[in-house]
Design a protein around this motif. Sequence first.
Motif, PDB file in Angstrom:
ATOM      1  N   ALA A 395       0.823  -1.210   0.000  1.00 18.82           N
ATOM      2  CA  ALA A 395       0.000   0.000   0.000  1.00 18.82           C
ATOM      3  C   ALA A 395       0.855   1.257   0.000  1.00 18.82           C
ATOM      4  O   ALA A 395       0.397   2.329  -0.400  1.00 18.82           O
ATOM      5  N   ARG A 396       2.102   1.136   0.480  1.00 20.09           N
ATOM      6  CA  ARG A 396       2.980   2.316   0.561  1.00 20.09           C
ATOM      7  C   ARG A 396       3.895   2.464  -0.641  1.00 20.09           C
ATOM      8  O   ARG A 396       4.656   3.427  -0.727  1.00 20.09           O
ATOM      9  N   LYS A 402       4.488  -0.264  -7.517  1.00 19.79           N
ATOM     10  CA  LYS A 402       3.351  -1.171  -7.337  1.00 19.79           C
ATOM     11  C   LYS A 402       3.047  -1.901  -8.643  1.00 19.79           C
ATOM     12  O   LYS A 402       2.718  -3.101  -8.644  1.00 19.79           O
ATOM     13  N   SER A 403       3.160  -1.190  -9.768  1.00 21.29           N
ATOM     14  CA  SER A 403       2.928  -1.817 -11.075  1.00 21.29           C
ATOM     15  C   SER A 403       3.948  -2.919 -11.327  1.00 21.29           C
ATOM     16  O   SER A 403       3.592  -4.029 -11.751  1.00 21.29           O
ATOM     17  N   ARG A 404       5.217  -2.612 -11.075  1.00 22.36           N
ATOM     18  CA  ARG A 404       6.266  -3.609 -11.309  1.00 22.36           C
ATOM     19  C   ARG A 404       6.079  -4.814 -10.391  1.00 22.36           C
ATOM     20  O   ARG A 404       6.255  -5.960 -10.817  1.00 22.36           O
ATOM     21  N   TYR A 405       5.727  -4.553  -9.148  1.00 22.94           N
ATOM     22  CA  TYR A 405       5.530  -5.632  -8.180  1.00 22.94           C
ATOM     23  C   TYR A 405       4.358  -6.525  -8.599  1.00 22.94           C
ATOM     24  O   TYR A 405       4.452  -7.761  -8.581  1.00 22.94           O
ATOM     25  N   ALA A 406       3.249  -5.905  -9.005  1.00 22.67           N
ATOM     26  CA  ALA A 406       2.065  -6.671  -9.409  1.00 22.67           C
ATOM     27  C   ALA A 406       2.341  -7.491 -10.668  1.00 22.67           C
ATOM     28  O   ALA A 406       1.943  -8.657 -10.765  1.00 22.67           O
ATOM     29  N   LEU A 407       3.033  -6.895 -11.630  1.00 19.11           N
ATOM     30  CA  LEU A 407       3.341  -7.622 -12.867  1.00 19.11           C
ATOM     31  C   LEU A 407       4.319  -8.764 -12.600  1.00 19.11           C
ATOM     32  O   LEU A 407       4.244  -9.818 -13.246  1.00 19.11           O
ATOM     33  N   ALA A 408       5.230  -8.552 -11.635  1.00 16.94           N
ATOM     34  CA  ALA A 408       6.158  -9.627 -11.273  1.00 16.94           C
ATOM     35  C   ALA A 408       5.397 -10.782 -10.621  1.00 16.94           C
ATOM     36  O   ALA A 408       5.661 -11.953 -10.912  1.00 16.94           O
ATOM     37  N   LEU A 409       4.448 -10.470  -9.749  1.00 19.05           N
ATOM     38  CA  LEU A 409       3.611 -11.520  -9.151  1.00 19.05           C
ATOM     39  C   LEU A 409       2.845 -12.280 -10.237  1.00 19.05           C
ATOM     40  O   LEU A 409       2.711 -13.503 -10.177  1.00 19.05           O
ATOM     41  N   LEU A 410       2.368 -11.545 -11.221  1.00 18.28           N
ATOM     42  CA  LEU A 410       1.623 -12.176 -12.308  1.00 18.28           C
ATOM     43  C   LEU A 410       2.528 -13.099 -13.112  1.00 18.28           C
ATOM     44  O   LEU A 410       2.107 -14.201 -13.512  1.00 18.28           O
ATOM     45  N   LEU A 412       4.886 -14.784 -11.986  1.00 22.42           N
ATOM     46  CA  LEU A 412       5.073 -15.974 -11.150  1.00 22.42           C
ATOM     47  C   LEU A 412       3.767 -16.737 -10.913  1.00 22.42           C
ATOM     48  O   LEU A 412       3.716 -17.642 -10.079  1.00 22.42           O
ATOM     49  N   ASP A 413       2.711 -16.365 -11.664  1.00 29.05           N
ATOM     50  CA  ASP A 413       1.396 -17.021 -11.577  1.00 29.05           C
ATOM     51  C   ASP A 413       0.740 -16.856 -10.212  1.00 29.05           C
ATOM     52  O   ASP A 413      -0.114 -17.664  -9.831  1.00 29.05           O
ATOM     53  N   ARG A 414       1.097 -15.818  -9.484  1.00 28.84           N
ATOM     54  CA  ARG A 414       0.443 -15.522  -8.207  1.00 28.84           C
ATOM     55  C   ARG A 414      -0.686 -14.525  -8.490  1.00 28.84           C
ATOM     56  O   ARG A 414      -0.656 -13.355  -8.102  1.00 28.84           O
ATOM     57  N   VAL A 415      -1.678 -15.013  -9.221  1.00 33.24           N
ATOM     58  CA  VAL A 415      -2.709 -14.155  -9.811  1.00 33.24           C
ATOM     59  C   VAL A 415      -3.563 -13.486  -8.741  1.00 33.24           C
ATOM     60  O   VAL A 415      -3.867 -12.288  -8.835  1.00 33.24           O
ATOM     61  N   ASN A 416      -3.978 -14.222  -7.729  1.00 34.46           N
ATOM     62  CA  ASN A 416      -4.859 -13.650  -6.705  1.00 34.46           C
ATOM     63  C   ASN A 416      -4.194 -12.517  -5.946  1.00 34.46           C
ATOM     64  O   ASN A 416      -4.866 -11.570  -5.506  1.00 34.46           O
ATOM     65  N   GLU A 417      -2.881 -12.617  -5.745  1.00 38.03           N
ATOM     66  CA  GLU A 417      -2.152 -11.531  -5.088  1.00 38.03           C
ATOM     67  C   GLU A 417      -1.974 -10.350  -6.034  1.00 38.03           C
ATOM     68  O   GLU A 417      -1.994  -9.188  -5.625  1.00 38.03           O
ATOM     69  N   ALA A 418      -1.791 -10.652  -7.322  1.00 39.52           N
ATOM     70  CA  ALA A 418      -1.490  -9.593  -8.283  1.00 39.52           C
ATOM     71  C   ALA A 418      -2.715  -8.757  -8.627  1.00 39.52           C
ATOM     72  O   ALA A 418      -2.602  -7.537  -8.818  1.00 39.52           O
ATOM     73  N   LEU A 419      -3.880  -9.364  -8.711  1.00 44.88           N
ATOM     74  CA  LEU A 419      -5.056  -8.661  -9.245  1.00 44.88           C
ATOM     75  C   LEU A 419      -5.407  -7.375  -8.501  1.00 44.88           C
ATOM     76  O   LEU A 419      -5.559  -6.319  -9.139  1.00 44.88           O
ATOM     77  N   PRO A 420      -5.552  -7.367  -7.168  1.00 43.26           N
ATOM     78  CA  PRO A 420      -5.922  -6.100  -6.514  1.00 43.26           C
ATOM     79  C   PRO A 420      -4.866  -5.011  -6.700  1.00 43.26           C
ATOM     80  O   PRO A 420      -5.210  -3.829  -6.825  1.00 43.26           O
ATOM     81  N   LEU A 421      -3.605  -5.412  -6.730  1.00 43.09           N
ATOM     82  CA  LEU A 421      -2.544  -4.414  -6.939  1.00 43.09           C
ATOM     83  C   LEU A 421      -2.579  -3.880  -8.366  1.00 43.09           C
ATOM     84  O   LEU A 421      -2.344  -2.679  -8.590  1.00 43.09           O
ATOM     85  N   LEU A 422      -2.856  -4.734  -9.336  1.00 43.84           N
ATOM     86  CA  LEU A 422      -2.972  -4.276 -10.724  1.00 43.84           C
ATOM     87  C   LEU A 422      -4.117  -3.284 -10.865  1.00 43.84           C
ATOM     88  O   LEU A 422      -3.984  -2.254 -11.544  1.00 43.84           O
ATOM     89  N   CYS A 423      -5.248  -3.585 -10.232  1.00 41.85           N
ATOM     90  CA  CYS A 423      -6.398  -2.681 -10.309  1.00 41.85           C
ATOM     91  C   CYS A 423      -6.077  -1.328  -9.676  1.00 41.85           C
ATOM     92  O   CYS A 423      -6.407  -0.272 -10.234  1.00 41.85           O
ATOM     93  N   GLU A 424      -5.425  -1.354  -8.498  1.00 39.26           N
ATOM     94  CA  GLU A 424      -5.060  -0.089  -7.826  1.00 39.26           C
ATOM     95  C   GLU A 424      -4.113   0.723  -8.693  1.00 39.26           C
ATOM     96  O   GLU A 424      -4.285   1.941  -8.851  1.00 39.26           O
ATOM     97  N   ALA A 425      -3.089   0.053  -9.242  1.00 37.31           N
ATOM     98  CA  ALA A 425      -2.114   0.764 -10.065  1.00 37.31           C
ATOM     99  C   ALA A 425      -2.762   1.304 -11.329  1.00 37.31           C
ATOM    100  O   ALA A 425      -2.456   2.420 -11.772  1.00 37.31           O
ATOM    101  N   ALA A 426      -3.658   0.521 -11.947  1.00 38.99           N
ATOM    102  CA  ALA A 426      -4.303   0.965 -13.188  1.00 38.99           C
ATOM    103  C   ALA A 426      -5.198   2.174 -12.946  1.00 38.99           C
ATOM    104  O   ALA A 426      -5.287   3.069 -13.796  1.00 38.99           O
ATOM    105  N   GLU A 427      -5.869   2.224 -11.795  1.00 38.85           N
ATOM    106  CA  GLU A 427      -6.821   3.305 -11.520  1.00 38.85           C
ATOM    107  C   GLU A 427      -6.134   4.592 -11.057  1.00 38.85           C
ATOM    108  O   GLU A 427      -6.773   5.647 -11.001  1.00 38.85           O
TER     109      GLU A 427
END
Length: 499
Positions: A395-396, A402-410, A412-427
């Motif tokens: 969150a900080r 946050k975008s790089r972190y979320a895409l890196a999780l994606l 690694l196929d950690r989709v459930n962790e990546a999705l909320p961060l991707l949405c926050e970064a996109a918005e």
Amino acid sequence: MTESEFRNLVAHLERECDIAPGRYRAKVTALAGLGYAYAVGMLALTLGGVFAGIGLVASRHALIGGKLVLICGVAAFLVIRALWVRLDPPSGRRVSREEAPHLWRLVDKLRAKQAGPEIHEIIIDEAFNASIVQTPRLGIFGWYRNTLTLGLPLLQALSPKECAAVMAHEYGHISGAHGKTGAWIYRIRLVWMRLAEVFAQEEGWFDKLFTRFFRWYIPWFNAYSFVLARQQEYEADQASARFVGRTTTASALIAASVKGRFMAEKFWPALYAQADHQPRPGFMPHAAMRTALRVAGDSEDFKTWMWDALARLTTYDDTHPSLRDRLDALGMKPVVPTHPEHSAAQVLLRDALPRITSDLDAAWLTAVEAQWRERHNKVRAAQAEVERLGDANPARLEVEEKSRYALALLTLDRVNEALPLLCEAAEHARGNAETAMAAGRILAERGDDAAVRYFEMAMDRDGDMIPEATWRAMQLYEHIGNEALTEEWRARYERIIAD
């Protein structure tokens, strides 16, 4: 012609064919002849101009005659070049009669039984498929070279009799199963569809003028011949049944459907998943394929997949009818496939099988080596990025981090962790198109129409993403059954492709 217009036209033509099948077949035959009439007419017109110019030169009108010869000669050359376009033959591992005599003997038996044309070559490739490709050596005017292509995965999955059933089906298309006129229509339909891509790429002004007719003609002929092509699939099944029996033909249809799904959803993904952990493949696909199929045959997946396949309906996306419709036409009940004691590959290829397996594996490794290495390095980089940013509270993180972190999780196929961060970064006001598109893809795969909002964000931020985002929105609405929005997005997509 748009995709929706094509579907509506085919639906109308099916009803027309049901009412008056003989008249409809005659109409398609006439339409097939129209393409040849135009081609021959243009060629005759330009060559006639050349001869007329020569006549004028001979009668002492050299200037006018010379110009006519030059203009019509160039036009005739361009017409011949367009019509004589060479299509690439199928690629793969060729097998001679000496190398695989049992396979060739089966082909000879097929030809003797069905009274069809000669098979000039047999190719083994890595697809889970079988086909006979007729490559015209004289463009639309024919003189075909017939190539039987058999995928080694298919040969490993089927029994010898099931493989014979598949081959008989394919051979039925080019032999007498449809009658002479039907076989001709089947053949030129495939040739016109292959030529459509070539004609679409013409760049000269005369080329575009000449092929303008074909760009109009081929979609219409495709729609009219689609109805017959679907009927011809049933006819080819009947040709197969006459050769090996209805039981074996039905068994081959089910086995190909179920085992093809195993290869697509289980075998290949499991192999490519190794790239996440290993710099090189741990095993070669074709060498391991038979063992994998044998193990899979003991699972409950085959039964589940068979009933899934039987639940699918016949659509306008493919000339092939649904599995259930094909079994019904044969008068056969579904039976869960098993793995044969001896595969078609073992029986038909015999001593050549190890060499062919080794050659296909070597070709596969050459084709995927760079992509494999790229994926391996990408995963390692993603792991490093997650480790570097993982200790921080997401969150900080700044929006870029946050975008790089979320895409890196994606990655690694950690989709459930990546999705909320991707949405926050996109918005976020500084969000980028890549994160918006990634969020949209995940939501669309889950059937959530909230994906469309992220597709629209991606389009607003990066024009290059408009085609993909539009197509995915169309596919999403089609999946969830919203016909009005499906057609709206389909129209948008077709306008984009046309521009």
